[in-house]
Design a protein around this motif. Sequence first.
Motif, PDB file in Angstrom:
ATOM      1  N   GLY A   1       0.816  -1.203   0.000  1.00 34.37           N
ATOM      2  CA  GLY A   1       0.000   0.000   0.000  1.00 34.37           C
ATOM      3  C   GLY A   1       0.845   1.245   0.000  1.00 34.37           C
ATOM      4  N   ASN A   2       0.189   2.387  -0.018  1.00 30.43           N
ATOM      5  CA  ASN A   2       0.902   3.666  -0.051  1.00 30.43           C
ATOM      6  C   ASN A   2       1.698   3.942   1.216  1.00 30.43           C
ATOM      7  OD1 ASN A   2      -0.197   4.197  -2.555  1.00 30.43           O
ATOM      8  ND2 ASN A   2      -1.865   5.429  -1.732  1.00 30.43           N
ATOM      9  N   GLU A   3       1.261   3.377   2.346  1.00 28.21           N
ATOM     10  CA  GLU A   3       1.922   3.687   3.610  1.00 28.21           C
ATOM     11  C   GLU A   3       2.767   2.545   4.156  1.00 28.21           C
ATOM     12  OE1 GLU A   3      -0.824   5.386   6.395  1.00 28.21           O
ATOM     13  OE2 GLU A   3      -1.609   6.788   4.899  1.00 28.21           O
ATOM     14  N   GLY A   4       2.758   1.403   3.493  1.00 26.69           N
ATOM     15  CA  GLY A   4       3.574   0.293   3.955  1.00 26.69           C
ATOM     16  C   GLY A   4       3.202  -1.009   3.284  1.00 26.69           C
ATOM     17  N   THR A   5       3.875  -2.073   3.704  1.00 30.27           N
ATOM     18  CA  THR A   5       3.668  -3.414   3.157  1.00 30.27           C
ATOM     19  C   THR A   5       3.356  -4.372   4.285  1.00 30.27           C
ATOM     20  OG1 THR A   5       5.248  -2.970   1.387  1.00 30.27           O
ATOM     21  CG2 THR A   5       4.764  -5.283   1.840  1.00 30.27           C
ATOM     22  N   ILE A   6       2.327  -5.189   4.083  1.00 28.14           N
ATOM     23  CA  ILE A   6       1.990  -6.257   5.015  1.00 28.14           C
ATOM     24  C   ILE A   6       2.315  -7.564   4.318  1.00 28.14           C
ATOM     25  CG2 ILE A   6       0.146  -7.448   6.255  1.00 28.14           C
ATOM     26  CD1 ILE A   6      -1.348  -4.750   6.343  1.00 28.14           C
ATOM     27  N   GLU A   7       3.065  -8.417   4.981  1.00 25.35           N
ATOM     28  CA  GLU A   7       3.365  -9.750   4.459  1.00 25.35           C
ATOM     29  C   GLU A   7       2.775 -10.772   5.420  1.00 25.35           C
ATOM     30  OE1 GLU A   7       7.448 -10.082   2.384  1.00 25.35           O
ATOM     31  OE2 GLU A   7       7.715  -8.726   4.097  1.00 25.35           O
ATOM     32  N   VAL A   8       1.926 -11.622   4.887  1.00 26.60           N
ATOM     33  CA  VAL A   8       1.334 -12.703   5.665  1.00 26.60           C
ATOM     34  C   VAL A   8       2.007 -13.972   5.166  1.00 26.60           C
ATOM     35  CG1 VAL A   8      -0.788 -13.868   6.330  1.00 26.60           C
ATOM     36  CG2 VAL A   8      -0.838 -11.438   5.732  1.00 26.60           C
ATOM     37  N   MET A   9       2.822 -14.571   6.013  1.00 25.32           N
ATOM     38  CA  MET A   9       3.612 -15.720   5.581  1.00 25.32           C
ATOM     39  C   MET A   9       3.187 -16.984   6.321  1.00 25.32           C
ATOM     40  SD  MET A   9       5.270 -13.942   3.458  1.00 25.32           S
ATOM     41  CE  MET A   9       6.378 -15.136   2.785  1.00 25.32           C
ATOM     42  N   ASN A  10       3.112 -18.069   5.635  1.00 24.17           N
ATOM     43  CA  ASN A  10       2.921 -19.423   6.166  1.00 24.17           C
ATOM     44  C   ASN A  10       1.799 -19.568   7.187  1.00 24.17           C
ATOM     45  OD1 ASN A  10       4.005 -18.596   8.728  1.00 24.17           O
ATOM     46  ND2 ASN A  10       6.066 -19.083   8.045  1.00 24.17           N
ATOM     47  N   ARG A  11       0.761 -18.748   7.100  1.00 31.89           N
ATOM     48  CA  ARG A  11      -0.386 -18.799   8.011  1.00 31.89           C
ATOM     49  C   ARG A  11       0.002 -18.607   9.471  1.00 31.89           C
ATOM     50  NH1 ARG A  11      -4.442 -23.519   5.790  1.00 31.89           N
ATOM     51  NH2 ARG A  11      -4.811 -22.542   3.801  1.00 31.89           N
ATOM     52  N   GLN A  12       1.177 -18.067   9.698  1.00 29.52           N
ATOM     53  CA  GLN A  12       1.635 -17.922  11.078  1.00 29.52           C
ATOM     54  C   GLN A  12       2.322 -16.587  11.321  1.00 29.52           C
ATOM     55  OE1 GLN A  12       3.604 -21.338  12.831  1.00 29.52           O
ATOM     56  NE2 GLN A  12       5.247 -19.988  13.513  1.00 29.52           N
ATOM     57  N   ASP A  13       3.128 -16.133  10.400  1.00 32.84           N
ATOM     58  CA  ASP A  13       3.916 -14.916  10.594  1.00 32.84           C
ATOM     59  C   ASP A  13       3.344 -13.754   9.788  1.00 32.84           C
ATOM     60  OD1 ASP A  13       6.320 -15.702  12.241  1.00 32.84           O
ATOM     61  OD2 ASP A  13       6.395 -17.227  10.669  1.00 32.84           O
ATOM     62  N   LEU A  14       3.220 -12.603  10.445  1.00 36.24           N
ATOM     63  CA  LEU A  14       2.748 -11.397   9.801  1.00 36.24           C
ATOM     64  C   LEU A  14       3.795 -10.310  10.013  1.00 36.24           C
ATOM     65  CD1 LEU A  14      -0.729  -9.961   9.682  1.00 36.24           C
ATOM     66  CD2 LEU A  14       1.079  -8.485  10.538  1.00 36.24           C
ATOM     67  N   TYR A  15       4.172  -9.651   8.935  1.00 33.48           N
ATOM     68  CA  TYR A  15       5.163  -8.582   8.996  1.00 33.48           C
ATOM     69  C   TYR A  15       4.546  -7.296   8.457  1.00 33.48           C
ATOM     70  CZ  TYR A  15       8.507 -12.435   9.252  1.00 33.48           C
ATOM     71  OH  TYR A  15       9.183 -13.559   9.614  1.00 33.48           O
ATOM     72  N   PHE A  16       4.869  -6.182   9.092  1.00 35.57           N
ATOM     73  CA  PHE A  16       4.506  -4.877   8.560  1.00 35.57           C
ATOM     74  C   PHE A  16       5.780  -4.063   8.435  1.00 35.57           C
ATOM     75  CE2 PHE A  16       3.799  -0.336   9.319  1.00 35.57           C
ATOM     76  CZ  PHE A  16       3.035  -0.053   8.204  1.00 35.57           C
ATOM     77  N   THR A  17       5.986  -3.465   7.260  1.00 39.17           N
ATOM     78  CA  THR A  17       7.128  -2.592   7.023  1.00 39.17           C
ATOM     79  C   THR A  17       6.593  -1.267   6.497  1.00 39.17           C
ATOM     80  OG1 THR A  17       8.457  -4.520   6.409  1.00 39.17           O
ATOM     81  CG2 THR A  17       9.324  -2.349   5.800  1.00 39.17           C
ATOM     82  N   PRO A  18       6.828  -0.165   7.228  1.00 39.16           N
ATOM     83  CA  PRO A  18       6.339   1.138   6.752  1.00 39.16           C
ATOM     84  C   PRO A  18       7.060   1.572   5.476  1.00 39.16           C
ATOM     85  CG  PRO A  18       7.481   1.364   8.873  1.00 39.16           C
ATOM     86  CD  PRO A  18       7.517  -0.075   8.495  1.00 39.16           C
ATOM     87  N   GLU A  19       6.364   2.302   4.645  1.00 37.99           N
ATOM     88  CA  GLU A  19       6.945   2.824   3.405  1.00 37.99           C
ATOM     89  C   GLU A  19       7.853   3.995   3.751  1.00 37.99           C
ATOM     90  OE1 GLU A  19       8.062   3.213  -0.305  1.00 37.99           O
ATOM     91  OE2 GLU A  19       6.775   1.591   0.344  1.00 37.99           O
ATOM     92  N   SER A  20       9.000   4.078   3.083  1.00 43.46           N
ATOM     93  CA  SER A  20       9.968   5.126   3.428  1.00 43.46           C
ATOM     94  C   SER A  20       9.822   6.377   2.573  1.00 43.46           C
ATOM     95  CB  SER A  20      11.395   4.588   3.283  1.00 43.46           C
ATOM     96  OG  SER A  20      11.681   4.352   1.919  1.00 43.46           O
ATOM     97  N   PHE A  21       9.072   6.333   1.495  1.00 48.12           N
ATOM     98  CA  PHE A  21       8.881   7.495   0.621  1.00 48.12           C
ATOM     99  C   PHE A  21      10.222   8.119   0.245  1.00 48.12           C
ATOM    100  CE2 PHE A  21       4.892   7.110   2.917  1.00 48.12           C
ATOM    101  CZ  PHE A  21       3.962   7.207   1.907  1.00 48.12           C
ATOM    102  N   LYS A  22      11.142   7.270  -0.220  1.00 46.14           N
ATOM    103  CA  LYS A  22      12.489   7.709  -0.608  1.00 46.14           C
ATOM    104  C   LYS A  22      13.192   8.445   0.532  1.00 46.14           C
ATOM    105  CE  LYS A  22      11.420   7.837  -5.483  1.00 46.14           C
ATOM    106  NZ  LYS A  22      11.461   8.534  -6.738  1.00 46.14           N
TER     107      LYS A  22
END
Length: 164
Positions: free
Chosen positions: A60-81
């Motif tokens: 998304g515009n403000e970050g990335t959500i990764e849902v991995m292996n039905r167990q792990d969830l990661y959120f990484t905010p977008e850095s906008f360069k």
Amino acid sequence: MLDKTVPKTCVATGGIYRWHDDRDTPDTFSAIYEYENNFHINYSCYFGNDHYGYGEQICGNEGTIEVMNRQDLYFTPESFKGKPPANVAARSPIHLNGKADFNEGDGAINHFRNFIESIKGKEKPIAPPMVGQQAAISGHMATLSFKNQKKVVWDEAANKYHFA
């Protein structure tokens, strides 16, 4: 997702490009869904690489959500360069683990259990039938587009699809 239910349109393509066996389901598949208010989802799937295993990335515009292996969830905010706006700059990367943070190793197990218990009349369904129907429509639109090699349009008033 984001209060979106059934897409306005879907166009899909793919094929059996990797595994030349007796399958009839594509091993390479992409679908683009268009929703109201200039929102779309680009869904892609490839069964020829298992580096990530089961998972989804939501960019998304403000970050990335990764849902991995039905167990792990990661959120990484977008850095906008390197210059994120204040509402994003205050966020930090997050890793949530189903076992550690939710005492649940597989995010789907409780949904399966709830479905069975709801059929037995012992529980109220977490996801009511209408939500399941709405979720299924987008998948059916992608299949129809792929098999007919045409763009599919959902007519919400008529509660049915047609080809563009």
